[in-house]
Write a protein that holds these residues in place. Sequence first.
Motif, PDB file in Angstrom:
ATOM      1  N   TYR A   1      47.389  39.890  34.435  1.00  0.00           N
ATOM      2  CA  TYR A   1      46.396  40.782  33.824  1.00  0.00           C
ATOM      3  C   TYR A   1      46.284  40.510  32.325  1.00  0.00           C
ATOM      4  N   ILE A   2      47.424  40.394  31.652  1.00  0.00           N
ATOM      5  CA  ILE A   2      47.398  40.112  30.209  1.00  0.00           C
ATOM      6  C   ILE A   2      46.726  38.770  29.950  1.00  0.00           C
ATOM      7  N   ALA A   3      47.064  37.768  30.772  1.00  0.00           N
ATOM      8  CA  ALA A   3      46.502  36.432  30.587  1.00  0.00           C
ATOM      9  C   ALA A   3      44.996  36.422  30.786  1.00  0.00           C
ATOM     10  N   VAL A   4      44.519  37.076  31.838  1.00  0.00           N
ATOM     11  CA  VAL A   4      43.077  37.039  32.107  1.00  0.00           C
ATOM     12  C   VAL A   4      42.321  37.901  31.103  1.00  0.00           C
ATOM     13  N   ALA A   5      42.926  38.998  30.643  1.00  0.00           N
ATOM     14  CA  ALA A   5      42.272  39.824  29.627  1.00  0.00           C
ATOM     15  C   ALA A   5      42.118  39.055  28.326  1.00  0.00           C
ATOM     16  N   LEU A   6      43.124  38.270  27.960  1.00  0.00           N
ATOM     17  CA  LEU A   6      43.087  37.533  26.704  1.00  0.00           C
ATOM     18  C   LEU A   6      42.310  36.226  26.797  1.00  0.00           C
TER      19      LEU A   6
ATOM     20  N   ALA B   1      36.723  39.417  38.693  1.00  0.00           N
ATOM     21  CA  ALA B   1      37.433  39.197  39.955  1.00  0.00           C
ATOM     22  C   ALA B   1      38.777  39.913  39.941  1.00  0.00           C
ATOM     23  N   TYR B   2      39.464  39.849  38.793  1.00  0.00           N
ATOM     24  CA  TYR B   2      40.774  40.510  38.733  1.00  0.00           C
ATOM     25  C   TYR B   2      40.609  42.027  38.705  1.00  0.00           C
ATOM     26  N   ARG B   3      39.556  42.504  38.061  1.00  0.00           N
ATOM     27  CA  ARG B   3      39.278  43.946  38.080  1.00  0.00           C
ATOM     28  C   ARG B   3      39.113  44.422  39.517  1.00  0.00           C
ATOM     29  N   ASP B   4      38.335  43.701  40.312  1.00  0.00           N
ATOM     30  CA  ASP B   4      38.119  44.101  41.705  1.00  0.00           C
ATOM     31  C   ASP B   4      39.437  44.149  42.474  1.00  0.00           C
ATOM     32  N   ALA B   5      40.300  43.162  42.227  1.00  0.00           N
ATOM     33  CA  ALA B   5      41.580  43.119  42.935  1.00  0.00           C
ATOM     34  C   ALA B   5      42.487  44.271  42.506  1.00  0.00           C
ATOM     35  N   VAL B   6      42.532  44.546  41.206  1.00  0.00           N
ATOM     36  CA  VAL B   6      43.360  45.651  40.712  1.00  0.00           C
ATOM     37  C   VAL B   6      42.821  46.981  41.213  1.00  0.00           C
ATOM     38  N   ASN B   7      41.502  47.109  41.281  1.00  0.00           N
ATOM     39  CA  ASN B   7      40.906  48.361  41.756  1.00  0.00           C
ATOM     40  C   ASN B   7      41.369  48.706  43.161  1.00  0.00           C
TER      41      ASN B   7
END
Length: 287
Positions: free
Chosen positions: A77-82, A91-97
């Motif tokens: 999450y930190i890596a994709v946010a940065l 895509a990661y937001r959907d998975a975390v949701n």
Amino acid sequence: MTAPLPASENEPNPSQTLTPETAREYVDGIAAFLGGTANVIMQLSLRPVGRGVLESTVDSGKVTLHPIKRLRTTLTYIAVALMGSDEERAAYRDAVNVSHRPVHSTAASPVKYNAFDPNLQLWVAACLYWGIDDLYTRMHGPMDPATADAFYYYAARFGTTLQMRPEMWPANRAKFQRYWDENLAQRSIEPALRDYFDDLIDLKMVPRFVRFTFAKLQRFFVTGLLPQHLRDEMGMSWTERDQHRFDRMLRAIAAIHTRLPKQARMFPLNAYLFDLRRRLRLGRPLV
């Protein structure tokens, strides 16, 4: 430690805007290891966030049951946010949701919470930004004001990668500092959460040989990186001698770390971003 520069009231300057490529210059992979547990304590000191973790029924995301997976998903999450593209962040937001959907209070919960609450996400994003900026300053000295402003505005991605609205991020570093000081002073740690943190600090979830090797050092770093208010809440002692020793250790780590090749300095965040991209190509679960 070098004193931080005053928080800026400047508004964003488009010529100083960071991108996922330029933001890599300020990514220290070592900070993820040194500051991770202390940052979790700060995040969960907001009681609804802490209760969300304590009461979560999503066993697959519990660090106490799956420490390696939890480390991967958090650092990804930190890596994709940065450093991720807009498409990768979505895509990661959907998975975390999907993982966050069951995380909400019940009638038996002592406080109300919902993992989709943008105000809770604002606090978590603020902790991530504060932790990165604090460690960067301790290890490398403060950023110049223009760079510090640019990184601050960019760090809103820690919240906007999920449901935090952009306008919720304090407008400049001075306003962030006021938000941080006011909210940190209100944080407390209930006994059940303190027990959870002690197990986390002492690495109770990993094999005994790992615990024997690293737990004492981890407790030292966690104590050193926590704001004094939260040290007191955790019942931790910290002396002036501890502080001098801690500062020397950070300077030594920074002296070695800054001499490494760029890709080595970014590890493991670059590795987790690579893994995310591989999972996307192969259609594998992201979380």
